[in-house]
Design a protein around this motif. Structure first.
Motif, PDB file in Angstrom:
ATOM      1  N   VAL A 397       0.838  -1.198   0.000  1.00 63.79           N
ATOM      2  CA  VAL A 397       0.000   0.000   0.000  1.00 63.79           C
ATOM      3  C   VAL A 397       0.869   1.242   0.000  1.00 63.79           C
ATOM      4  N   LEU A 398       0.552   2.155  -0.877  1.00 63.40           N
ATOM      5  CA  LEU A 398       1.272   3.424  -0.925  1.00 63.40           C
ATOM      6  C   LEU A 398       0.249   4.551  -0.906  1.00 63.40           C
ATOM      7  N   GLU A 399       0.329   5.367   0.135  1.00 61.38           N
ATOM      8  CA  GLU A 399      -0.529   6.549   0.163  1.00 61.38           C
ATOM      9  C   GLU A 399       0.191   7.655  -0.588  1.00 61.38           C
ATOM     10  N   ILE A 400      -0.510   8.270  -1.528  1.00 64.64           N
ATOM     11  CA  ILE A 400       0.110   9.340  -2.307  1.00 64.64           C
ATOM     12  C   ILE A 400      -0.109  10.650  -1.566  1.00 64.64           C
ATOM     13  N   LYS A 401       0.985  11.271  -1.175  1.00 67.40           N
ATOM     14  CA  LYS A 401       0.881  12.530  -0.429  1.00 67.40           C
ATOM     15  C   LYS A 401       0.797  13.690  -1.407  1.00 67.40           C
ATOM     16  N   GLN A 402       0.284  14.822  -0.935  1.00 68.79           N
ATOM     17  CA  GLN A 402       0.247  16.008  -1.797  1.00 68.79           C
ATOM     18  C   GLN A 402       1.649  16.338  -2.290  1.00 68.79           C
ATOM     19  N   SER A 403       2.629  16.115  -1.401  1.00 69.80           N
ATOM     20  CA  SER A 403       4.006  16.457  -1.770  1.00 69.80           C
ATOM     21  C   SER A 403       4.560  15.497  -2.824  1.00 69.80           C
ATOM     22  N   ASP A 404       3.870  14.392  -3.043  1.00 65.24           N
ATOM     23  CA  ASP A 404       4.334  13.439  -4.048  1.00 65.24           C
ATOM     24  C   ASP A 404       3.961  13.867  -5.457  1.00 65.24           C
ATOM     25  N   ASN A 405       3.135  14.930  -5.561  1.00 67.45           N
ATOM     26  CA  ASN A 405       2.670  15.326  -6.882  1.00 67.45           C
ATOM     27  C   ASN A 405       3.797  15.671  -7.835  1.00 67.45           C
ATOM     28  N   ASP A 406       4.935  16.052  -7.251  1.00 70.15           N
ATOM     29  CA  ASP A 406       6.028  16.470  -8.121  1.00 70.15           C
ATOM     30  C   ASP A 406       6.982  15.332  -8.455  1.00 70.15           C
ATOM     31  N   ILE A 407       6.840  14.195  -7.766  1.00 66.62           N
ATOM     32  CA  ILE A 407       7.803  13.141  -8.068  1.00 66.62           C
ATOM     33  C   ILE A 407       7.336  12.333  -9.276  1.00 66.62           C
ATOM     34  N   GLU A 408       8.294  11.702  -9.911  1.00 69.65           N
ATOM     35  CA  GLU A 408       8.005  10.970 -11.122  1.00 69.65           C
ATOM     36  C   GLU A 408       7.089   9.780 -10.830  1.00 69.65           C
ATOM     37  N   ILE A 409       6.215   9.508 -11.773  1.00 66.31           N
ATOM     38  CA  ILE A 409       5.305   8.375 -11.619  1.00 66.31           C
ATOM     39  C   ILE A 409       6.105   7.080 -11.441  1.00 66.31           C
ATOM     40  N   ASP A 410       7.220   7.013 -12.150  1.00 67.51           N
ATOM     41  CA  ASP A 410       8.062   5.819 -12.061  1.00 67.51           C
ATOM     42  C   ASP A 410       8.504   5.527 -10.637  1.00 67.51           C
ATOM     43  N   SER A 411       8.922   6.577  -9.924  1.00 70.31           N
ATOM     44  CA  SER A 411       9.401   6.313  -8.569  1.00 70.31           C
ATOM     45  C   SER A 411       8.236   6.042  -7.629  1.00 70.31           C
ATOM     46  N   LEU A 412       7.074   6.598  -7.956  1.00 74.42           N
ATOM     47  CA  LEU A 412       5.880   6.289  -7.180  1.00 74.42           C
ATOM     48  C   LEU A 412       5.564   4.794  -7.296  1.00 74.42           C
ATOM     49  N   LEU A 413       5.585   4.316  -8.528  1.00 76.82           N
ATOM     50  CA  LEU A 413       5.266   2.908  -8.757  1.00 76.82           C
ATOM     51  C   LEU A 413       6.354   1.997  -8.184  1.00 76.82           C
ATOM     52  N   ARG A 414       7.581   2.512  -8.165  1.00 73.10           N
ATOM     53  CA  ARG A 414       8.662   1.722  -7.593  1.00 73.10           C
ATOM     54  C   ARG A 414       8.447   1.546  -6.090  1.00 73.10           C
ATOM     55  N   ARG A 415       8.026   2.622  -5.431  1.00 73.86           N
ATOM     56  CA  ARG A 415       7.746   2.527  -3.993  1.00 73.86           C
ATOM     57  C   ARG A 415       6.645   1.510  -3.724  1.00 73.86           C
ATOM     58  N   LEU A 416       5.658   1.539  -4.585  1.00 76.33           N
ATOM     59  CA  LEU A 416       4.558   0.598  -4.429  1.00 76.33           C
ATOM     60  C   LEU A 416       5.070  -0.834  -4.571  1.00 76.33           C
ATOM     61  N   LEU A 417       5.929  -1.016  -5.552  1.00 76.30           N
ATOM     62  CA  LEU A 417       6.497  -2.343  -5.788  1.00 76.30           C
ATOM     63  C   LEU A 417       7.307  -2.790  -4.576  1.00 76.30           C
ATOM     64  N   ILE A 418       8.052  -1.847  -4.013  1.00 72.79           N
ATOM     65  CA  ILE A 418       8.850  -2.157  -2.830  1.00 72.79           C
ATOM     66  C   ILE A 418       7.951  -2.686  -1.722  1.00 72.79           C
ATOM     67  N   ALA A 419       6.867  -1.975  -1.476  1.00 69.14           N
ATOM     68  CA  ALA A 419       5.968  -2.390  -0.398  1.00 69.14           C
ATOM     69  C   ALA A 419       5.384  -3.771  -0.663  1.00 69.14           C
ATOM     70  N   SER A 420       5.014  -4.012  -1.918  1.00 74.88           N
ATOM     71  CA  SER A 420       4.363  -5.299  -2.185  1.00 74.88           C
ATOM     72  C   SER A 420       5.367  -6.447  -2.157  1.00 74.88           C
ATOM     73  N   GLU A 421       6.579  -6.199  -2.637  1.00 76.43           N
ATOM     74  CA  GLU A 421       7.584  -7.269  -2.604  1.00 76.43           C
ATOM     75  C   GLU A 421       7.978  -7.567  -1.170  1.00 76.43           C
ATOM     76  N   ARG A 422       8.034  -6.515  -0.401  1.00 70.47           N
ATOM     77  CA  ARG A 422       8.399  -6.660   1.000  1.00 70.47           C
ATOM     78  C   ARG A 422       7.369  -7.542   1.716  1.00 70.47           C
ATOM     79  N   SER A 423       6.116  -7.334   1.385  1.00 68.39           N
ATOM     80  CA  SER A 423       5.087  -8.102   2.060  1.00 68.39           C
ATOM     81  C   SER A 423       5.187  -9.583   1.700  1.00 68.39           C
TER      82      SER A 423
END
Ligand code: C2E
Ligand code: CA
Ligand code: CA
Length: 707
Positions: A397-423
């Motif tokens: 699970v990745l909650e998208i913060k308002q401050s995340d609006n400026d980060i690349e979609i790629d790194s957003l999806l990477r964080r999500l992948l990290i969380a799911s692989e970790r689980s």
């Protein structure tokens, strides 16, 4: 072509393109016209100079010698070609060239690779415009032609108007043919009474009006675009439209002509193609590209609703594919898609990001508890769906913060992948949930470092180290060391020593276990030869082999090749595999194991008693040796001797003709029990930790004095 029969004008087209196949495609597609061809710019210019009957030029921009731009420039300087209409051919990625070409006087562009229907639609419209202009000129000069006759038979919608206001017609459309009525689904009267902007799709109006203003201002002579008309019943029709300024008749009466061709069918095909590119083919769910577009748009809108991504990974799908085949796992993925779809709503969209990864995009939830509940219900669904399949996974699970609006979609999806692989790595349940945090990212970066080090080693690059340590195995009956287990060690430049418990799973996941495993085998064989050279030719080396290695086609032949090359006696090799290896393609594995055993190699079942093993299962397995997992040896410390089942494992193994090795023996009391229950061999810190080569030889010299 009855309509054109009335015309004396024949449309003559010159196709200038250095690609013979493109020339052929265009010629075939436009066979109703008179076509000339040129294979470069120079030839095009000389043909144009010779033949002043050419009305239309289809011009490739990329040609050798004299290119398309140079042709356009030359034409612009030459008064004779003032009336020539040029359509340029550009490549998909050449927006700059398109603009440059249009500025140099081209009236339209067609992108390569050439879409045939699109080409035909456009050229037909341009040809119709040429004919109409011609007819108008004749009408001006000779007052001979009746527009009603001409236009009513035209295969293209034509309207001539002197209205200057897109919103209001004030009855100023002077000519409309029946095809125009047919395409727009409106009668002459309706068309005459309403301004064209009112029946144009709202999304297309702006561009149309902008162009129209330029036309009125005299900045351009014509424009072309694809646009939608709204029919009276609300349905839409896609047209390719060209609007051109006309020379005024008399007192400034006619001022523009509009030609339209119905391209709805092509648009439908395009939409179909787009659908395919935006959806997963197997499950029909929207795919990762689509999700990315959506995320980009939502980030731009900066709305304040809470947004989260929930990734559901079906772990081990790849491994399952290796074991049971592609069709089996396809079925699983489809089944998962089906049940997950039931959790999808308007504010919780479901995507398939990868073959075994689904993503929910949830917008406007209350708080983190709501997300946790959602994940629980997903877990419940999946676990009840896959009760009989050995499939688990993780939910990230990745909650998208308002401050995340400026980060690349790629790194957003990477964080999500990290969380799911970790689980997935937490194995206590079949599906576990994990919320993203920054510590996790560090872990993943570590995994990437390990993977990079392994790749470098596999590629033979210096810097990182892969080597083996050897742990002695003692025969309890003779009290002699009878062999060593080879255990892989990794030392990376960045991380220092890394445990095989950490790097072997990474090597398996990335398939790097294939080259790494081969290096292990070669090193172990070298050590065997060293032992032989030191006079110990009866000692065995046990090598751990992963399922990925076994299933790799050609594994046995490569192994036999190495045995021959390095002059190894197969009888000195023990291959350790875990029992789960037999879960996969049972017949294939058993057959492979038989081949190895026929060659004299011994097979040991590693970690026996863990995982899905059962004592009954041992009967089917064609093996030589059972390595009793440390778990059962540890148990001896806190269980009354007559209650421990370790002895049962030993006696059952013996009954089936297998010898036994106890792993992880650390205490004298464990050794005592094992001796009493007739265990054949032991391995563990009580004897020795895994040793480097020289220490292993030294240990042997000290220990095997009387052997
Ligand atoms: P394994 O095959 O079960 O290896 C035995 C592990 O137990 C080794 O850990 C060994 O150092 C450790 N061990 C031995 N005696 C004792 C003891 O008395 N007490 C305790 N607490 N531990 C003991 P290691 O070297 O960390 O290896 C871990 C696992 O990594 C191995 O488990 C094996 O599954 C895998 N592995 C190691 N080398 C290779 C390799 O070359 N190829 C493959 N495919 N897997 C390998
Ligand atoms: Ca082992
Ligand atoms: Ca083991």
């Amino acid at each position: 072509m009855g309509f054109y029969g009335g015309f004396t004008m024949k449309v003559k087209i010159l196709v200038a393109d250095d690609s013979a196949s493109d020339r052929l495609i265009i010629e075939n597609m436009l066979s109703e016209y008179s076509i000339l061809t040129a294979c470069d710019g120079a030839e095009a210019l000389s043909t144009l100079a010779e033949d002043d009957g050419i009305n239309l030029l289809i011009l490739d921009l990329n040609m050798p010698n004299v290119n398309g731009f140079q042709v356009l420039e030359a034409l612009g300087r030459d008064e004779r070609h003032r009336k020539l209409r040029t359509v340029i051919l550009t490549n998909y990625n050449e927006l700059d060239n398109e603009i440059k070409g249009l500025k140099l006087g081209a009236v339209d562009y067609i992108r390569k690779p050439i879409n045939m229907e699109s080409l035909k639609a456009r050229i037909d419209v341009h040809a119709a415009l040429l004919r109409a202009e011609h007819a108008l000129e004749q009408k001006l000069g000779e007052q001979m032609l009746s527009f009603d006759v001409i236009f009513d038979q035209a295969p293209i919608g034509i309207a001539i108007s002197h209205s200057s206001d897109p919103q209001r017609s004030d009855g100023s459309i002077s000519e409309i043919n029946s095809m125009f009525e047919q395409i727009t689904g409106r009668t002459r009267e309706e068309l005459i009474n309403s301004g064209w902007a009112n029946i144009t799709h709202p999304d297309d109006v702006e561009e149309d009006i902008e162009n129209f203003k330029k036309l009125q201002a005299g900045e351009i002579k014509s424009y072309s675009m694809e646009k939608r008309y709204v029919k009276p019943d609300g349905s839409i029709v896609w047209v390719y439209m060209t609007v051109a300024a006309l020379k005024p008749i008399g007192e400034n009466i006619l001022n523009h002509i509009c030609l339209i061709q119905d391209i709805s069918e092509r648009k439908r095909l395009e939409n179909e193609r787009r659908y395919i590119s935006e959806h997963d083919r197997l499950t029909g769910l929207k795919n990762r590209e689509y999700l990315e577009t959506l995320l980009v748009n939502d980030a731009r809108q900066k709305n304040t609703l809470k947004r989260a991504l929930i990734s559901v990974n079906l772990s081990t799908v790849q491994l399952l594919t290796a074991k049971y085949g592609f069709l089996y796992t396809q079925g699983l993925v489809r089944k998962a898609a089906e049940v997950l779809r039931q959790h999808s709503t308007d504010t919780c969209l479901l995507f398939q990001a990868h073959e075994n990864r689904f993503v929910f995009y949830r917008v406007g939830y209350k708080d983190i508890n709501e997300l946790a509940d959602f994940c629980d219900s997903i877990t419940e669904t999946l676990e009840s769906t896959f009760v009989t399949d050995r499939i688990g996974g993780g939910i990230g699970v990745l909650e998208i913060k308002q401050s995340d609006n400026d980060i690349e979609i790629d790194s957003l999806l990477r964080r999500l992948l990290i969380a799911s692989e970790r689980s997935i790595n937490r194995l206590e349940r079949y599906f576990t949930t994990c919320f993203y945090d920054e510590e996790m990212e560090a872990l993943v970066n570590r995994e990437i470092d390990i993977k990079d080090a392994l790749s470098a080693i596999a590629a033979g690059e210096p810097g990182n180290e892969l080597f083996l340590q050897y742990q002695p195995i003692l025969d309890l009956r003779t009290d002699c060391i009878v062999g060593f287990e080879a255990l892989a060690r990794l030392k990376t430049e960045k991380l220092g020593p890394v445990s095989p418990l950490e790097f072997i799973p990474i090597a398996e996941k990335t398939m790097l276990i294939i080259p790494i495993g081969e290096k292990v085998i070669i090193n172990a064989f070298h050590f065997l030869n060293k032992l032989k050279a030191s006079g110990y030719d009866e000692l065995d080396i046990s090598i751990n082999i992963s399922i990925i290695q076994l299933l790799k086609p050609g594994f046995t032949s490569r192994l036999f090749e190495l045995i021959n090359e390095m002059l190894i006696n197969p009888k000195n090799i023990v291959i350790e595999v875990t029992e789960s290896v037999f879960d996969s393609n049972y017949a294939y594995i058993n057959n492979l194991i038989m081949k190895l055993r026929e060659a004299g190699i011994h097979i040991a079942i590693d970690d026996f008693g863990t995982g899905y093993s059962s004592l009954a299962r041992q009967k089917e397995l064609k093996i030589d040796c059972v390595k009793i997992d440390k778990y059962f040896i540890n148990k001896l410390l806190d269980t009354a001797p007559n209650e421990a089942i370790t002895g049962d494992i030993i006696s059952l193994s013996h009954r089936l003709g297998h010898f036994t090795i106890a792993e992880g023996v650390e205490r004298e009391s464990q050794l005592q029990y094992l001796k009493e229950h007739d265990c054949d061999m032991i391995q563990g810190y009580l004897l020795s930790k895994p040793l480097d080569e020289t220490d292993a030889l030294e240990y042997l010299r000290k220990h095997n004095t009387d052997c």
